[in-house]
Design an enzyme around this catalytic site. Sequence first.
Site, PDB file in Angstrom:
ATOM      1  N   ASP A   1      -0.554  11.080  15.410  1.00  0.00           N
ATOM      2  CA  ASP A   1      -0.603  11.741  16.719  1.00  0.00           C
ATOM      3  C   ASP A   1       0.214  13.035  16.851  1.00  0.00           C
ATOM      4  O   ASP A   1       0.815  13.285  17.895  1.00  0.00           O
ATOM      5  CB  ASP A   1      -0.156  10.772  17.824  1.00  0.00           C
ATOM      6  CG  ASP A   1      -1.128   9.618  18.025  1.00  0.00           C
ATOM      7  OD1 ASP A   1      -1.932   9.346  17.113  1.00  0.00           O
ATOM      8  OD2 ASP A   1      -1.100   8.987  19.100  1.00  0.00           O
TER       9      ASP A   1
ATOM     10  N   ASP B   1      -5.249  10.798  18.143  1.00  0.00           N
ATOM     11  CA  ASP B   1      -5.694  10.157  19.369  1.00  0.00           C
ATOM     12  C   ASP B   1      -6.880  11.010  19.828  1.00  0.00           C
ATOM     13  O   ASP B   1      -6.756  12.237  19.919  1.00  0.00           O
ATOM     14  CB  ASP B   1      -4.540  10.214  20.390  1.00  0.00           C
ATOM     15  CG  ASP B   1      -4.533   9.036  21.335  1.00  0.00           C
ATOM     16  OD1 ASP B   1      -5.109   7.983  21.006  1.00  0.00           O
ATOM     17  OD2 ASP B   1      -3.924   9.164  22.427  1.00  0.00           O
TER      18      ASP B   1
ATOM     19  N   HIS C   1      -9.708  10.906  22.586  1.00  0.00           N
ATOM     20  CA  HIS C   1     -10.278  10.222  23.750  1.00  0.00           C
ATOM     21  C   HIS C   1     -11.484  10.927  24.359  1.00  0.00           C
ATOM     22  O   HIS C   1     -11.598  12.156  24.282  1.00  0.00           O
ATOM     23  CB  HIS C   1      -9.223  10.088  24.849  1.00  0.00           C
ATOM     24  CG  HIS C   1      -8.081   9.192  24.490  1.00  0.00           C
ATOM     25  ND1 HIS C   1      -8.246   7.950  23.949  1.00  0.00           N
ATOM     26  CD2 HIS C   1      -6.739   9.364  24.633  1.00  0.00           C
ATOM     27  CE1 HIS C   1      -7.060   7.385  23.759  1.00  0.00           C
ATOM     28  NE2 HIS C   1      -6.133   8.230  24.146  1.00  0.00           N
TER      29      HIS C   1
ATOM     30  N   HIS D   1      -4.880  12.973  28.315  1.00  0.00           N
ATOM     31  CA  HIS D   1      -4.342  13.556  27.077  1.00  0.00           C
ATOM     32  C   HIS D   1      -5.346  13.411  25.937  1.00  0.00           C
ATOM     33  O   HIS D   1      -6.170  12.501  25.930  1.00  0.00           O
ATOM     34  CB  HIS D   1      -3.021  12.871  26.691  1.00  0.00           C
ATOM     35  CG  HIS D   1      -3.184  11.416  26.339  1.00  0.00           C
ATOM     36  ND1 HIS D   1      -3.258  10.423  27.287  1.00  0.00           N
ATOM     37  CD2 HIS D   1      -3.329  10.799  25.141  1.00  0.00           C
ATOM     38  CE1 HIS D   1      -3.427   9.250  26.695  1.00  0.00           C
ATOM     39  NE2 HIS D   1      -3.484   9.442  25.385  1.00  0.00           N
TER      40      HIS D   1
ATOM     41  N   LYS E   1      -8.731   7.646  16.361  1.00  0.00           N
ATOM     42  CA  LYS E   1      -8.676   6.385  17.116  1.00  0.00           C
ATOM     43  C   LYS E   1      -8.858   6.729  18.584  1.00  0.00           C
ATOM     44  O   LYS E   1      -8.723   7.897  18.967  1.00  0.00           O
ATOM     45  CB  LYS E   1      -7.326   5.696  16.918  1.00  0.00           C
ATOM     46  CG  LYS E   1      -6.143   6.483  17.505  1.00  0.00           C
ATOM     47  CD  LYS E   1      -4.844   5.757  17.305  1.00  0.00           C
ATOM     48  CE  LYS E   1      -3.632   6.622  17.584  1.00  0.00           C
ATOM     49  NZ  LYS E   1      -3.324   6.883  18.979  1.00  0.00           N
TER      50      LYS E   1
ATOM     51  N   CYS F   1       2.645   4.558  19.177  1.00  0.00           N
ATOM     52  CA  CYS F   1       1.629   4.593  18.108  1.00  0.00           C
ATOM     53  C   CYS F   1       2.212   4.446  16.703  1.00  0.00           C
ATOM     54  O   CYS F   1       1.580   3.849  15.836  1.00  0.00           O
ATOM     55  CB  CYS F   1       0.786   5.849  18.245  1.00  0.00           C
ATOM     56  SG  CYS F   1      -0.146   5.811  19.796  1.00  0.00           S
TER      57      CYS F   1
HETATM   58 ZN   LIG Z   1      -4.033   7.946  24.018  1.00  0.00          ZN
END
Ligand SMILES: [Zn+2]
Length: 231
Positions: free
Chosen positions: A8, A52, A54, A94, A122, A167
Amino acid sequence: MRALIITDMQNDFLPPKGSLPVPHGDEIVQPILDLIHQEEQQDFHRIVLVRDWHTRNHTSFARSHDLPEYSQFEYKSPRPGDKSTQMGTLWPVHCVQNTWGSQLANPLLKETYHTHLKIVDKGFLPDREYYSGFSDIWNFHKTELNDYLKKHHITEVLVVGLALDYCVKATAISAAQLGYETTIVKSLTKPIHDDEESMAALEKELEQYNVKLVDEVPPHKTVGDSHTLAK
Ligand SMILES: [Zn+2]
């Protein structure tokens, strides 16, 4: 075989401009880059950057539930018929895919142009939270990370990046549970909560899962190591 997992290191997690900045997170960008450059001396067989990643409407965003940022939320299992729940924190928006916030910190991004760093994403299924680079919090959806490490005969992992208490911790615990010899390098990670009590609880939890927490990158093992240790 040893791998380095960098978690991350994306703009949204970095002060001063990120939407979910981890305090002092920007201070570990250069040291991590330096470690990548020591790839051969450190005997990293593979280097993985976990992102990360999203969707806009991700369930871990407070906005998706019209609730205040950082409020506690009871997640329901994404599996139909499964009644289990888990408490979690709702975050500011985020790391939305293909935005500035989800981009790797610039020096690391540049590194991906000309080295063989592997990127593993992820958090891309919108209905569930992820902390570990290996799976969602339910351990239902697996990312490609374990298959990738297995394919390259990795047995030992070093985990660095952000954030230590989310994380990085979750990725390390998953790795240990999957049978990797797992170490977190403290000087190459930063926590969201750095008070003494949180850190003590974190250290205890890592110990329970057999994850080592060390200050600096440990030297890699060579054939001669057992002799050195014996004397
Ligand atoms: Zn996240």
